[in-house]
Design a protein around this motif. Structure first.
Motif, PDB file in Angstrom:
ATOM      1  N   ILE A 152      -7.655  -4.835   7.779  1.00  0.00           N
ATOM      2  CA  ILE A 152      -7.109  -3.952   6.748  1.00  0.00           C
ATOM      3  C   ILE A 152      -7.960  -3.998   5.485  1.00  0.00           C
ATOM      4  CG2 ILE A 152      -5.155  -3.706   5.158  1.00  0.00           C
ATOM      5  CD1 ILE A 152      -3.343  -4.426   7.590  1.00  0.00           C
ATOM      6  N   VAL A 158      -9.801  -0.858   3.774  1.00  0.00           N
ATOM      7  CA  VAL A 158      -9.484  -0.474   2.394  1.00  0.00           C
ATOM      8  C   VAL A 158     -10.759  -0.462   1.546  1.00  0.00           C
ATOM      9  CG1 VAL A 158      -8.324  -1.286   0.296  1.00  0.00           C
ATOM     10  CG2 VAL A 158      -7.064  -1.175   2.443  1.00  0.00           C
ATOM     11  N   ALA A 170       1.863  -2.325   5.358  1.00  0.00           N
ATOM     12  CA  ALA A 170       1.850  -1.681   4.038  1.00  0.00           C
ATOM     13  C   ALA A 170       1.602  -2.709   2.935  1.00  0.00           C
ATOM     14  CB  ALA A 170       3.171  -0.943   3.802  1.00  0.00           C
ATOM     15  N   ARG A 184      -2.035  -3.902   3.001  1.00  0.00           N
ATOM     16  CA  ARG A 184      -2.936  -2.872   2.454  1.00  0.00           C
ATOM     17  C   ARG A 184      -2.867  -2.863   0.931  1.00  0.00           C
ATOM     18  NH1 ARG A 184      -5.462   0.764   5.350  1.00  0.00           N
ATOM     19  NH2 ARG A 184      -5.404   2.274   3.651  1.00  0.00           N
ATOM     20  N   CYS A 185      -1.674  -2.976   0.375  1.00  0.00           N
ATOM     21  CA  CYS A 185      -1.525  -2.993  -1.087  1.00  0.00           C
ATOM     22  C   CYS A 185      -2.183  -4.234  -1.692  1.00  0.00           C
ATOM     23  CB  CYS A 185      -0.054  -2.921  -1.478  1.00  0.00           C
ATOM     24  SG  CYS A 185       0.710  -1.325  -1.124  1.00  0.00           S
ATOM     25  N   GLU A 244      -5.941  -3.835  -1.493  1.00  0.00           N
ATOM     26  CA  GLU A 244      -6.382  -2.860  -2.490  1.00  0.00           C
ATOM     27  C   GLU A 244      -6.343  -3.438  -3.894  1.00  0.00           C
ATOM     28  OE1 GLU A 244      -5.938   1.906  -2.234  1.00  0.00           O
ATOM     29  OE2 GLU A 244      -4.200   0.738  -1.633  1.00  0.00           O
ATOM     30  N   ILE A 283      -4.154   1.940  -6.831  1.00  0.00           N
ATOM     31  CA  ILE A 283      -3.647   1.631  -5.487  1.00  0.00           C
ATOM     32  C   ILE A 283      -2.917   2.846  -4.923  1.00  0.00           C
ATOM     33  CG2 ILE A 283      -2.032   0.171  -4.198  1.00  0.00           C
ATOM     34  CD1 ILE A 283      -2.672  -2.073  -6.149  1.00  0.00           C
ATOM     35  N   TRP A 323      -0.162   3.715  -3.133  1.00  0.00           N
ATOM     36  CA  TRP A 323       1.114   3.176  -2.660  1.00  0.00           C
ATOM     37  C   TRP A 323       1.689   3.996  -1.514  1.00  0.00           C
ATOM     38  CZ3 TRP A 323       2.105  -1.503  -4.467  1.00  0.00           C
ATOM     39  CH2 TRP A 323       1.582  -1.878  -5.699  1.00  0.00           C
ATOM     40  N   ASN A 331      -0.436   3.858   1.679  1.00  0.00           N
ATOM     41  CA  ASN A 331      -0.291   2.560   2.346  1.00  0.00           C
ATOM     42  C   ASN A 331       1.036   2.464   3.092  1.00  0.00           C
ATOM     43  OD1 ASN A 331      -2.766   1.785   1.345  1.00  0.00           O
ATOM     44  ND2 ASN A 331      -1.907   0.693  -0.395  1.00  0.00           N
ATOM     45  N   THR A 363       0.785   4.695   6.182  1.00  0.00           N
ATOM     46  CA  THR A 363      -0.020   4.023   7.207  1.00  0.00           C
ATOM     47  C   THR A 363       0.801   2.943   7.897  1.00  0.00           C
ATOM     48  OG1 THR A 363      -2.037   4.429   5.923  1.00  0.00           O
ATOM     49  CG2 THR A 363      -2.147   2.726   7.611  1.00  0.00           C
TER      50      THR A 363
END
Length: 194
Positions: free
Chosen positions: A51, A55, A130, A133-134, A137, A146, A148, A151, A154
């Motif tokens: 991830i 990203v 999620a 990913r956040c 990022e 970011i 949001w 993410n 996804t």
């Protein structure tokens, strides 16, 4: 020469004494819990690496921030983890059970139970993806940059795919266990008739 006939093994048995079944059962539980923690921890780290790399690719300027495998040893470690988990899953399925659920002993497909397990797995995966990913990022770009919603979307898409894959794998394991149990029972009936 069999291992139990070796002199050193016989000496060890004399020294160690008879096996304590209760202690062996407790050790098995401990090792099972440790294996689960190790496996899911390593899988979470692998997912985070993938991830974070994706990203970084999305945010162009940070391409060198993350590399999927820092060395060939990392790749070998994750490959070995995958092989071990696959072998464990195949051996459990061949024996007619997965974890503590005796699929081979159930008469009908437990679709409700499988949907519940797949739903929990899919929802937990969606939230974890999620969140990862956040977090990835936030390490690369400023907080206000970011994505949001992207993410979360996804995570939801992967959660649905994981839900379907989990349900399919559980159904496949159930039918394989039923087939295996029927084969074992047929072999036992054939030996009883002799």
């Amino acid at each position: 020469m069999k291992m139990q006939n070796m002199k050193i093994v016989q000496k060890w048995r004399e020294y160690a004494g008879p096996k304590d079944e209760r202690l062996e059962a407790e050790n098995a539980k401990i090792y099972e819990f440790g294996f689960i923690l190790l496996s899911f921890g390593m899988l979470a780290l692998l997912a985070y690496q993938i991830i974070a790399q994706q990203v970084a690719w999305v945010h162009n300027g940070a391409n060198d921030a993350f590399h999927l495998f820092a060395s060939p040893v990392d790749a070998a470690m994750y490959a070995w983890l995958f092989i071990v988990m696959l072998i464990c899953a195949v051996l459990q399925t061949r024996k007619g059970y997965v974890d503590t659920n005796r699929f081979g002993q159930t008469d009908h497909l437990p679709a409700g139970y499988f949907l519940l397990i797949a739903g929990i797995t899919g929802a937990a995966s969606a939230l974890a993806i999620a969140a990862m990913r956040c977090i990835a990022e936030a390490q690369i770009v400023p907080f206000e940059s970011i994505f949001w919603a992207a993410n979360l979307a996804t995570g939801v898409v992967f959660g649905v795919m994981i839900f379907a894959a989990t349900f399919g794998a559980l159904c496949l394991a159930f039918y394989e266990a039923k087939h295996r149990r029927a084969k074992i029972e047929a072999e036992l009936d054939a030996t009883d008739e002799r």
